[in-house]
Design an enzyme around this catalytic site. Structure first.
Site, short mmCIF file in Angstrom:
data_model
loop_
_atom_site.label_atom_id
_atom_site.label_comp_id
_atom_site.label_asym_id
_atom_site.label_seq_id
_atom_site.Cartn_x
_atom_site.Cartn_y
_atom_site.Cartn_z
N SER A 11 -58.76 -9.17 76.62
CA SER A 11 -59.46 -8.80 75.39
C SER A 11 -60.91 -9.26 75.51
CB SER A 11 -58.82 -9.50 74.20
OG SER A 11 -59.61 -9.37 73.04
N TYR A 30 -56.08 -17.34 69.27
CA TYR A 30 -55.97 -16.01 69.90
C TYR A 30 -56.96 -15.92 71.06
CZ TYR A 30 -56.03 -11.02 70.80
OH TYR A 30 -55.97 -9.80 71.44
#
Ligand code: NDP
Ligand code: 8X3
Length: 250
Positions: free
Chosen positions: A138, A151
């Site tokens: 990501s 995260y």
């Protein structure tokens, strides 16, 4: 020769779109996820194009993961391409008020789950001295944003693991790639905000990436010649310049 790909998180979003893209090109598929009825539906839809086998397991379950992959029938056992895609964000809270259950979920799924699946597949790749592992990281693995703490940590770990895999698997001729998307409009925000209305606002006011955009990049990555490895890709929607800078129009 026809290749076989195992895709985790094939029931939704990027994994689902990748399954469709691969099927269009005749790649044999092993599709994984927890929602078995979705796996059945996708299998029915894609069997017109290619051979499909489904595996229903939770990547957090170490034993279940190994048993599922061990259970593959002979014609699906040889995995040429592993797409480590299963994962989600859980919550968006400052570190001081974050929920431990959310932290556990992200580290257990995004990091440890990816390791379990990889551990189950890598021995056959090293034995054959070939294979391609694609880890879906990501932009959050390259840059930490406010309230992204755990995260972002999980995706930084995915990037570190990808680099470690590329180094350790180099003697075996195995390709290892990281594909790192920015904002993609999938079920991701519904999961992050646990179905809260906040999720609807995330992709409003700009054109977010679609799962199919990332599936395109994944297909491109797996179809390069043998001597070419796309090692690391960062993909943003045009409206996004960084995790915190998104040009929105209302
Ligand atoms: P979705 O929520 O649409 O899909 C997530 C997939 O992961 C589902 O198929 C889900 O299947 C699977 N999954 C989640 N938890 C588990 C589990 N415990 N065991 C097995 N499978 C699981 O999100 P995306 O498609 O957007 O996300 C895919 C990947 O892309 C993730 O790694 C995410 O971090 C990454 N990503 C997403 C971005 C975005 O903006 N959407 C941007 C950058 C990266 P099921 O529930 O059936 O098990
Ligand atoms: C998903 C992108 O910005 O929501 O990994 O963290 S973001």
């Amino acid at each position: 020769m026809t290749k076989t790909a195992l895709i985790t998180g094939a029931t939704s979003g990027i994994g689902h779109a990748t399954a469709y893209e691969f099927a269009k090109h005749g790649i044999k598929l092993v599709l994984c996820g927890r929602r078995s009825s979705r796996l059945d539906t996708i299998q029915k839809a894609l069997e017109k194009h290619t051979d499909v086998h489904t595996l229903n397991f939770d990547v957090r379950d170490k034993r279940g993961t190994f048993e599922a992959i061990d259970s593959l029938p002979e014609q699906f056992k040889k995995i040429d391409i592993l797409i480590n895609n299963a994962g989600n964000a859980h919550g968006l809270d400052p570190i001081q008020t974050g929920r431990i259950d959310d932290w556990d979920a992200m580290m257990d799924i995004n990091v440890k789950g990816l390791l379990y699946v990889s551990k189950a597949i890598i021995p056959q790749m090293t034995a054959r001295q070939s294979g391609h592992i694609i880890n879906i990281g990501s932009s959050a693995g390259k840059e930490v944003y406010p309230k992204g703490n755990v995260y972002c940590a999980s995706k930084h770990a995915v990037l570190a693991i990808t680099e470690g895999m590329r180094i350790d698997l180099n003697p075996f001729g195995i390709k290892v790639s990281a594909i790192n998307p920015g904002l993609v409009e999938t079920e991701f925000s519904k999961v992050r905000f646990k179905g809260d209305a906040k999720a609807d606002a995330v992709y409003k006011g700009f054109k977010a990436l679609q799962a199919e955009d990332i599936a395109d990049v994944i297909y491109f990555t797996v179809t390069r010649p043998a001597h070419v490895n796309i090692a690391d890709v960062l993909v943003f929607p045009t409206a996004q310049a960084s995790s915190t800078i998104v040009k929105k129009e209302f």
